[in-house]
Scaffold this motif. Sequence first.
Motif, PDB file in Angstrom:
ATOM      1  N   THR A 195       0.846  -1.192   0.000  1.00  0.00           N
ATOM      2  CA  THR A 195       0.000   0.000   0.000  1.00  0.00           C
ATOM      3  C   THR A 195       0.883   1.245   0.000  1.00  0.00           C
ATOM      4  OG1 THR A 195      -1.585  -1.259   1.304  1.00  0.00           O
ATOM      5  CG2 THR A 195      -1.927   1.118   1.203  1.00  0.00           C
ATOM      6  N   LEU A 238       2.375   1.840  -3.462  1.00  0.00           N
ATOM      7  CA  LEU A 238       1.436   2.494  -4.385  1.00  0.00           C
ATOM      8  C   LEU A 238       1.287   3.976  -4.046  1.00  0.00           C
ATOM      9  CD1 LEU A 238      -1.251  -0.327  -4.453  1.00  0.00           C
ATOM     10  CD2 LEU A 238      -0.220   0.659  -6.513  1.00  0.00           C
ATOM     11  N   ALA A 288      -6.560  -1.513  -1.677  1.00  0.00           N
ATOM     12  CA  ALA A 288      -5.344  -0.691  -1.581  1.00  0.00           C
ATOM     13  C   ALA A 288      -5.045   0.027  -2.899  1.00  0.00           C
ATOM     14  CB  ALA A 288      -4.156  -1.557  -1.187  1.00  0.00           C
ATOM     15  N   VAL A 290      -3.955  -4.111 -12.655  1.00  0.00           N
ATOM     16  CA  VAL A 290      -3.590  -5.050 -11.577  1.00  0.00           C
ATOM     17  C   VAL A 290      -3.439  -6.440 -12.197  1.00  0.00           C
ATOM     18  CG1 VAL A 290      -4.309  -6.048  -9.358  1.00  0.00           C
ATOM     19  CG2 VAL A 290      -4.941  -3.690  -9.928  1.00  0.00           C
ATOM     20  N   GLN A 308       0.275  -9.081  -6.585  1.00  0.00           N
ATOM     21  CA  GLN A 308      -0.123 -10.494  -6.569  1.00  0.00           C
ATOM     22  C   GLN A 308       0.604 -11.296  -7.650  1.00  0.00           C
ATOM     23  OE1 GLN A 308      -4.417 -10.739  -6.828  1.00  0.00           O
ATOM     24  NE2 GLN A 308      -4.725  -9.482  -5.012  1.00  0.00           N
ATOM     25  N   LYS A 347       1.789 -13.714   0.303  1.00  0.00           N
ATOM     26  CA  LYS A 347       2.167 -13.521  -1.096  1.00  0.00           C
ATOM     27  C   LYS A 347       3.178 -14.586  -1.566  1.00  0.00           C
ATOM     28  CE  LYS A 347      -0.460 -10.081  -2.093  1.00  0.00           C
ATOM     29  NZ  LYS A 347      -0.821  -9.235  -1.059  1.00  0.00           N
ATOM     30  N   GLU A 364       5.526  -8.084   6.367  1.00  0.00           N
ATOM     31  CA  GLU A 364       4.937  -6.933   5.684  1.00  0.00           C
ATOM     32  C   GLU A 364       6.072  -6.302   4.891  1.00  0.00           C
ATOM     33  OE1 GLU A 364       1.805  -5.701   5.701  1.00  0.00           O
ATOM     34  OE2 GLU A 364       0.899  -5.973   7.690  1.00  0.00           O
ATOM     35  N   GLY A 365       5.759  -5.727   3.758  1.00  0.00           N
ATOM     36  CA  GLY A 365       6.809  -5.062   2.984  1.00  0.00           C
ATOM     37  C   GLY A 365       6.317  -4.732   1.595  1.00  0.00           C
ATOM     38  N   TYR A 419     -12.961 -10.988  -4.743  1.00  0.00           N
ATOM     39  CA  TYR A 419     -13.472  -9.856  -4.002  1.00  0.00           C
ATOM     40  C   TYR A 419     -14.973  -9.868  -4.188  1.00  0.00           C
ATOM     41  CZ  TYR A 419      -8.585  -9.018  -3.840  1.00  0.00           C
ATOM     42  OH  TYR A 419      -7.251  -9.194  -3.618  1.00  0.00           O
TER      43      TYR A 419
HETATM   44  C1  LIG Z   1      -3.632  -6.057  -5.671  1.00  0.00           C
HETATM   45  C2  LIG Z   1      -3.046  -5.555  -4.387  1.00  0.00           C
HETATM   46  N1  LIG Z   1      -2.592  -4.294  -4.328  1.00  0.00           N
HETATM   47  C3  LIG Z   1      -2.043  -3.802  -3.219  1.00  0.00           C
HETATM   48  C4  LIG Z   1      -1.928  -4.557  -2.074  1.00  0.00           C
HETATM   49  C5  LIG Z   1      -1.392  -3.941  -0.834  1.00  0.00           C
HETATM   50  O1  LIG Z   1      -0.292  -4.599  -0.303  1.00  0.00           O
HETATM   51  P1  LIG Z   1       0.018  -4.616   1.267  1.00  0.00           P
HETATM   52  O2  LIG Z   1      -0.944  -5.544   1.912  1.00  0.00           O
HETATM   53  O3  LIG Z   1       1.422  -5.099   1.338  1.00  0.00           O
HETATM   54  O4  LIG Z   1      -0.116  -3.219   1.753  1.00  0.00           O
HETATM   55  C6  LIG Z   1      -2.370  -5.879  -2.082  1.00  0.00           C
HETATM   56  C7  LIG Z   1      -2.230  -6.700  -0.875  1.00  0.00           C
HETATM   57  O5  LIG Z   1      -2.874  -7.614  -0.568  1.00  0.00           O
HETATM   58  C8  LIG Z   1      -2.957  -6.393  -3.262  1.00  0.00           C
HETATM   59  O6  LIG Z   1      -3.404  -7.645  -3.326  1.00  0.00           O
END
Ligand SMILES: Cc1ncc(COP(=O)(O)O)c(C=O)c1O
Length: 405
Positions: free
Chosen positions: A77, A80, A104, A147, A176, A202, A208-209, A332
């Motif tokens: 997150t 991004l 996110a 994505v 992903q 993942k 986390e990272g 989702y």
């Molecule tokens: C498509 C996508 N974007 C962004 C993220 C955000 O990553 P994070 O959980 O490391 O903040 C995720 C995490 O699950 C994700 O699946």
Amino acid sequence: MMGYLGQLIVCYLKGDEKRMEDYIKVAEPCVGEEEISAVVQVLRSGYYVQGPKVREFEEKFASYIGTTYAVATNSGTAALHVALAAAGIGPGDEVIVPALTFFATVESVIHNNAIPIFADIDPETYCLDPEDMERTISERTTAVIPVHLYGHPAEMDQIMEIAEEHKLLVIEDAAQAHGAEYKGRKVGSIGHIGCWSFYATKNMTTGEGGMITTDDPDIAKRAMLIRNHGMTSRDEHSILGYNYRMNEIAAAIGIVQLSRLDKLNEVRTKNSLYLLEGLKDVEWLEIARIKPYVKHAFFWCPVKVNEEALGMTTRELVIELKRRGVEVRHRYVTPLYKQPVLINKNAYPRNCPFNCPFYNMRVDYSNLNCPNAEAIAGKIIGLPNHPKLSRKELDMVISTLKSIK
Ligand SMILES: Cc1ncc(COP(=O)(O)O)c(C=O)c1O
């Protein structure tokens, strides 16, 4: 971390019928002695934040993806958020995002005071539909975030062609899709920027990272500043930033995980293809199409449920599978424009950024309809496909699904 006994007690308290060892888990991190000793080494070194391990991880990750730069952050997150900020996306800008992804992707746009515009997904791959993306472009559009959902690469040739024509920045959300390829190129190196997550479930993890990959030296430089309080020296903050630094412990785990990624992906792929082959005749399951020119990372092994043919909702199926000892993912469940935060425009105070003076359009997500996303949302389940599964467990996943009807 809760111990085995703790998990058993929680299971018992929740009234779960299955004991932990009977459960086939949908995801499990694959870490071993090498990761453990890398962490111990960092702890002994006394150097904990954004030091030599982070630099080594960045260099190795950039080289693996095939970009000049990689900038580590403490989540996907954050990656991004920083990527959009580093590219100068802000008030008055529209950013196109797919209607079905993790939230996110959308958050990062709003936190930069830009407006997310939703485009539909391809019904076969579940990734951003380039034609619908083109339809949603306006004179305010400055960027698009395809994505690589569940590990299948988005249709990058078409996306890049449209983006070039309209002078849009392309930020690949590759959170992903570690190791996935599109026509022989690693995802995360095709757009102008790639963003990554190393969350626990993942394909590779640091707990986390996150990471940003790019060939653009200006974006890389700004990203490095923004993730660290905008600090140009110990006493100078030249631009607005955050504390989004990666720590050395995470980076040490990441270096080992990266060295194992291709092998882990190989097993993940083998497991997924075995499951899909075993389930191909189940009439209430639809198998997503894998484009012949991609290398799928199989973050998920997704299948679509035909609820009418099954005679039960996907939610009911998920509960029934769990009762029978197979955990599956179920995401989702709604197109993202239906989330209350967007319907109520409940972001920053005074409705910012939706009534931003730099954005003189009325934003209303309540009447939006992306038909493919509407038809698919809530109907996808992800099967257990992680590299720790045995052939016996994979067979059990297949037989359990087949026994449902
Ligand atoms: C498509 C996508 N974007 C962004 C993220 C955000 O990553 P994070 O959980 O490391 O903040 C995720 C995490 O699950 C994700 O699946």
